[in-house]
Design a protein around this motif. Structure first.
Motif, PDB file in Angstrom:
ATOM      1  N   VAL A  17     -32.749 -34.328  24.304  1.00  9.27           N
ATOM      2  CA  VAL A  17     -32.979 -35.164  23.124  1.00  9.27           C
ATOM      3  C   VAL A  17     -32.056 -36.379  23.223  1.00  9.27           C
ATOM      4  N   HIS A  33     -24.557 -33.209  16.275  1.00 13.69           N
ATOM      5  CA  HIS A  33     -24.883 -31.785  16.433  1.00 13.69           C
ATOM      6  C   HIS A  33     -26.374 -31.566  16.224  1.00 13.69           C
ATOM      7  N   ALA A  34     -26.957 -30.666  17.026  1.00 19.04           N
ATOM      8  CA  ALA A  34     -28.388 -30.368  16.940  1.00 19.04           C
ATOM      9  C   ALA A  34     -28.605 -28.864  16.853  1.00 19.04           C
ATOM     10  N   LYS A  35     -29.579 -28.464  16.012  1.00 20.48           N
ATOM     11  CA  LYS A  35     -30.041 -27.082  15.930  1.00 20.48           C
ATOM     12  C   LYS A  35     -31.557 -27.115  16.031  1.00 20.48           C
ATOM     13  N   CYS A  36     -32.093 -26.297  16.956  1.00 12.02           N
ATOM     14  CA  CYS A  36     -33.524 -26.329  17.240  1.00 12.02           C
ATOM     15  C   CYS A  36     -34.149 -24.958  16.993  1.00 12.02           C
ATOM     16  N   SER A  42     -24.220 -29.927  21.096  1.00 12.99           N
ATOM     17  CA  SER A  42     -23.466 -31.028  20.504  1.00 12.99           C
ATOM     18  C   SER A  42     -23.221 -32.077  21.575  1.00 12.99           C
ATOM     19  N   CYS A  62     -36.357 -29.748  16.029  1.00 15.49           N
ATOM     20  CA  CYS A  62     -34.901 -29.726  15.886  1.00 15.49           C
ATOM     21  C   CYS A  62     -34.490 -30.531  14.653  1.00 15.49           C
ATOM     22  N   LEU A  64     -30.925 -32.697  13.452  1.00 14.28           N
ATOM     23  CA  LEU A  64     -29.662 -33.216  13.952  1.00 14.28           C
ATOM     24  C   LEU A  64     -28.821 -33.737  12.790  1.00 14.28           C
ATOM     25  N   GLN A  65     -27.506 -33.667  12.946  1.00 14.81           N
ATOM     26  CA  GLN A  65     -26.579 -34.093  11.893  1.00 14.81           C
ATOM     27  C   GLN A  65     -25.418 -34.861  12.506  1.00 14.81           C
ATOM     28  N   HIS A  76     -29.010 -37.396   8.806  1.00 18.71           N
ATOM     29  CA  HIS A  76     -29.820 -36.378   9.479  1.00 18.71           C
ATOM     30  C   HIS A  76     -31.077 -36.992  10.070  1.00 18.71           C
TER      31      HIS A  76
END
Length: 681
Positions: A17, A33-36, A42, A62, A64-65, A76
């Protein structure tokens, strides 16, 4: 018997990404930071705000923040699709898209992550609908052109290294930050997350007041005694006639008693009663009083007003009749020398000489006093060693004339002595004019040209008479001038210490000390830095109340490249001072105290506009207390820089007592605010 063929091992594929983090300017050096649906990672953004992160065995969608270092707010973005590549910018616009798609606070979704809910909510179709809604809401307010995809469209952001790099996408972010403040953006995101209809959303936007664009008007140059009219009528707000104004005089010449009239209107007035620079500010608010913007302008009163030479030109005497000019007095004959700066003030219909200082006192320390008549005739008394007892003084009498054309002269003699000679006078222009630099085109050898992300001069546009600024050297040495204090008995103060940077975070080291009406150690401060833009944070001392630091302007002074020879010359401020090409300082304060010292480049071998200096203020040996000397010592040290205000140069200093112990309180602290002033030649 042949062995069965083993299948090739399955290689894990990274999800990559990439994108740009920006708010109208790049967010460089910030953790992202990313959560998918599958996987998390990170990364840190580059100085231009771009990033690229690999998520092992990752799978879209995903969320992201990132934390905006300038104000601590969270931004975000969400991204959906198939495959191993995705583009996801993260901006205030993508935060709106995220709120609309998620139907709730994006921060809450990130903190309480639910992969199943994310995969059901963040779809390609949902993102298309969210973009349509957000563009519909903002279309009447921002010019978006062909920009239709805030998440995936190319974004090139302006950065500290290249302030002109921003593309059309970046300029849309500039428009957004100019149109809405942080509280308003939060309300918009909440409304989008609440699934309000477009009619409801448009009503919300219409109800919001634009942060006014304050305009203080152009610089004015006027004669002494003029009643100046200030003009903020060009300030722009959302509703005509609904703006409020608050004018203030930020700085004014020493001894000026100028006061504003009608300070709460667009057209405030005041009468200039002393020569020099008057800096005024206007705060412009909408009728909610929530959002205020500020603008500044200068009123300059020329200091080379000619002497009045004929009776019909003499204006009537009055309390506001005052002017000042500077002359060089040179004398020759039995003795020779010169008075480098001879300040003459006019009160009513007569002239009274003021300060006189010289870098070469061939006849010893002296002081010129006497009278200059309306027709320019001069009778001056030069007192040798003026602060010594009268019985030990020697006086020379000067007779002659100061002319309206800026020249003058006459004769001098010493009573009961063969010493005599002639003298000439030349009037200086009020200020030495220079070419103004710009941050976009800095001078070679300047701090701005070095692209140092930390070093330089940082200012806070302020309404305080005590201007706020911070100096940071490449090695981390730092000194700040702050108008507020965490200790109620300290007053305006100077802070000295070490600036320790870690990415976009900074702290003041353990050696931090503060000097005001007394000195305090154990000063604590920390915050964030946005290179080329601002330094913000908080400062506190034991038992005190924390104060906010906001040096939110990377000063144009950083574009100046200056050597000792460049800054040498005569300065007039709270006294008169001469700086030699070698860095020696000599002068006299307005109250007649002597001044000696030295100045040198703060960064050896460079032409950066940062200097170290040492100053000593002292009175005559028979009465040191005349100049607030103490047994502890009269020395001060600190830093200096040249302020590039328009085409003029002003020497700012930030000082501390060199030898006073922590906690010691003394009248000597009056000198920490001593500035050398305007360069007149």
């Amino acid at each position: 018997m042949t062995e069965p063929v083993k299948p090739d091992p399955i290689e894990k594929v990274n999800l990559v990404v990439s994108g740009t983090a920006a708010t109208g300017k790049a967010m460089g050096g910030v953790a992202l930071h990313a959560k998918c649906q599958v996987g998390a990672a990170s990364a840190a953004t580059a100085e231009d705000g771009t990033y690229k992160m690999a998520i092992p065995d990752g799978k879209l969608p995903c969320i992201l923040q990132i934390t905006n270092p300038s104000d601590g707010s969270m931004l975000h973005t969400v991204v959906a699709g198939e495959g191993s590549q995705a583009v996801a910018n993260i901006t205030p616009l993508t935060s709106m898209i995220s709120a609309r798609v998620l139907g709730g606070a994006a921060g809450a979704m990130f903190a309480n992550f639910d992969a199943s809910l994310l995969s059901k909510t963040v779809t390609a179709a949902a993102l298309v609908h969210a973009h349509t809604d957000v563009i519909s809401v903002l279309g009447a307010t921002l010019y978006l052109g062909s920009l239709k995809d805030f998440i995936g469209s190319p974004l090139r952001a302006a950065s500290a290294a290249d302030m002109g790099a921003g593309d059309a996408h970046d300029k849309a972010l500039d428009q957004l930050s100019a149109r809405f403040n942080q509280d308003q953006l939060h309300l918009i995101n909440s409304a989008l997350a609440g699934k309000q209809t477009m009619t409801e959303m448009n009503k919300l936007i219409e109800s919001m007041k634009t942060v006014p664009d304050a305009v203080a008007g152009p610089e004015q140059r006027v004669p002494i005694g003029t009643t100046v009219t200030l003009d903020a009528s060009a300030s722009v707000g959302p509703v005509a006639g609904k703006l409020s104004y608050a004018w203030k005089i930020v700085t004014k010449p020493l001894a000026s008693t100028a006061q504003l009239r009608n300070a709460d209107t667009a057209h405030a007035t005041f009468q200039v009663d002393r020569p020099g620079r008057y800096m005024v500010s206007v705060g412009v608010s909408d009728d909610s009083k929530v959002s205020t913007s500020y603008a500044y302008t200068d009123v300059i009163v020329a200091q080379d007003v000619p002497f009045l030479t004929t009776p019909d030109l003499i204006p009537p005497a009055g309390p506001n009749l005052s002017s000042q000019e500077y002359w060089k007095i040179e004398y020759a004959g039995t003795n020779s020398g010169y008075c480098d700066v001879f300040s003459v003030s006019r009160y009513g219909s007569s002239y009274t000489p003021g300060l006189c200082t010289s870098r070469d006192k061939l006849m010893g320390d002296f002081f010129l006093s006497g009278r200059v008549e309306n027709d320019g005739k001069v009778t001056l008394n030069m007192r040798i060693n003026p602060q010594a007892p009268d019985s030990t003084q020697v006086a020379a009498i000067f007779y002659g004339v100061l002319k309206a054309d800026g020249t003058g002269g006459g004769t001098w003699s010493i009573a009961n002595s063969a010493a005599q000679g002639s003298w000439t006078a030349t009037r200086y222009a009020a200020e030495e004019r220079q070419v103004s630099p710009t941050l976009s085109n800095p001078e070679a050898g300047s701090i701005a040209a070095s692209k140092d992300a930390m070093a330089g001069i940082w200012r806070r546009p302020t309404q305080q008479v005590f201007p706020e600024f911070a100096l940071v050297l490449p090695n981390g040495e730092t000194a700040w001038q702050v108008s507020a204090s965490p200790s109620p008995d300290l007053g305006s103060a100077h802070v000295f210490g070490g600036f320790v940077r870690n990415g976009n975070a900074w702290v003041l080291n353990a050696d931090g000390k503060m000097y005001g009406s007394k000195s305090i150690d154990q000063v604590q401060a920390s915050g964030t830095i946005v290179p080329g833009e601002r330094i913000i944070g908080t400062l506190s001392v034991a038992g005190g109340k924390p104060i906010t630091l906001s040096f939110d302007s990377y000063a144009v002074d950083n574009a100046l490249a200056l050597s000792l020879e460049d800054i040498s010359g005569t300065y007039v401020g709270a006294g008169a001072t001469y700086i030699s090409p070698s860095g020696a300082i000599s002068g006299t304060t307005e109250r007649g105290c002597k001044l000696r010292g030295s100045i040198a480049a703060a960064i050896p071998g460079s032409k950066a506009n940062l200097f170290r200096l040492k100053l000593t203020f002292y009175g005559p040996s028979w009465n040191p207390s005349l100049c607030n000397e103490t047994d502890i010592g009269p020395d001060f040290d600190g830093y200096a820089y040249i302020s590039a205000s328009g085409t003029y140069r002003y020497m700012n200093t930030i000082l501390r007592p060199s030898l006073l112990p922590v906690g010691f309180s003394s009248d000597k602290f009056m000198y920490i605010g001593y500035n050398l002033g305007t360069k007149i030649r």
